[in-house]
Write an enzyme that holds these catalytic residues in place. Sequence first.
Site, PDB file in Angstrom:
ATOM      1  N   LYS A  53       0.965  -1.254  -0.063  1.00  0.00           N
ATOM      2  CA  LYS A  53       0.088  -0.087  -0.023  1.00  0.00           C
ATOM      3  C   LYS A  53       0.832   1.226   0.084  1.00  0.00           C
ATOM      4  CE  LYS A  53      -3.780  -2.417   2.331  1.00  0.00           C
ATOM      5  NZ  LYS A  53      -4.637  -2.661   3.452  1.00  0.00           N
ATOM      6  N   GLN A  97      -4.908  -1.435   9.389  1.00  0.00           N
ATOM      7  CA  GLN A  97      -4.990  -2.669   8.949  1.00  0.00           C
ATOM      8  C   GLN A  97      -5.538  -3.945   9.878  1.00  0.00           C
ATOM      9  OE1 GLN A  97      -3.787  -3.232   5.821  1.00  0.00           O
ATOM     10  NE2 GLN A  97      -4.108  -5.435   5.807  1.00  0.00           N
ATOM     11  N   ASP A 120     -11.295   2.457   3.606  1.00  0.00           N
ATOM     12  CA  ASP A 120     -11.405   1.136   3.408  1.00  0.00           C
ATOM     13  C   ASP A 120     -13.119   0.761   3.490  1.00  0.00           C
ATOM     14  OD1 ASP A 120      -9.608  -0.787   3.467  1.00  0.00           O
ATOM     15  OD2 ASP A 120      -9.370  -0.445   5.682  1.00  0.00           O
TER      16      ASP A 120
HETATM   17  N1  GUN Z   1      -6.775  -6.960   6.105  1.00  0.00           N
HETATM   18  C1  GUN Z   1      -7.297  -7.586   5.021  1.00  0.00           C
HETATM   19  N2  GUN Z   1      -7.681  -7.087   4.089  1.00  0.00           N
HETATM   20  C2  GUN Z   1      -7.945  -5.718   4.361  1.00  0.00           C
HETATM   21  C3  GUN Z   1      -8.411  -4.649   3.927  1.00  0.00           C
HETATM   22  O1  GUN Z   1      -8.880  -4.452   2.875  1.00  0.00           O
HETATM   23  N3  GUN Z   1      -8.254  -3.417   4.562  1.00  0.00           N
HETATM   24  C4  GUN Z   1      -7.659  -3.285   6.119  1.00  0.00           C
HETATM   25  N4  GUN Z   1      -7.971  -2.343   6.614  1.00  0.00           N
HETATM   26  N5  GUN Z   1      -7.319  -4.699   6.594  1.00  0.00           N
HETATM   27  C5  GUN Z   1      -7.229  -5.726   5.658  1.00  0.00           C
END
Ligand code: GUN
Length: 283
Positions: A53, A97, A120
């Site tokens: 990311k 996350q 998200d």
């Molecule tokens: N953990 C696995 N996929 C995601 C996601 O799309 N966003 C976040 N914040 N955590 C994750």
Amino acid sequence: MAILIDGKALAAKLQGELAEKTARLTEETGVVPGLVVIIVGENPASQVYVRNKERSAIAAGFRSEVVRLPETIQQHELLELIEQYNQDPLWHGILVQLPLPKHIDDEAVLLAIDPAKDVDGFHPLNMGRLWAGNPVMVPSTPAGIMEMFKAYGIELEGKRAVVIGRSNIVGKPMAQLLLAKNATVTLTHSRTHHLAKIAKTADILVVAIGRAKFVTADFVKEGAVVIDVGMNRDEDGKLCGDVDFDAVSPIASHLTPVPGGVGPMTITMLMEQTYEAAVRSVK
Ligand code: GUN
């Protein structure tokens, strides 16, 4: 043989366009989209996602920060940190996350993020807006799948769509997005009776159940579009999806590979949402 939906190539194209849009935004308004990613603890998969990311944000021309917190952090400390980023206009996107350590309540954390910065789309307000048919921030994985349908000219209106998996991150928002495009949607899961028979009625089959090669030829109608959200290891330790690729490929009209399918699109869509949040901040 199915046409491969090349998520890697599509993501690269969108990422290039995003860098151009971002440069224009910054030149015209002085605004640099800012994304902060907060990670708690040492989960190895999360570490990889977060690094990707960060890389993608920097490539797009964003301001990027990763906050790495120890596993032992208290919930109130995390909430206070989120509030600081909520208040700071330099940051347009805040992402925590998941998964979080057990002593931290996910719901409390997701509720603490300013919905306008919730890139998200996991805040209950944003999930509610999506269910009400007025999406603002949409979870990245299903948003990326919708871009794939668009790019490959896959018509959804009036089609029968079956989603396997009912997570808040993929299955539920996926069902809503398909419904918004006038598909007839069935949302199924691991306890669904006669799952293969239901899946076989699908023109569009989206699989996000988290089991290696779960979807076999029995689940797929001739000519169906099959989207594989899975990311698993097979018995030889090789990366594989929730769909048995070799068995399904001769039946489906379109199929996403793993890796190189849905995964690369997810991060690109997260960047798109951060860009959109930055644009909204100057309106
Ligand atoms: N953990 C696995 N996929 C995601 C996601 O799309 N966003 C976040 N914040 N955590 C994750």
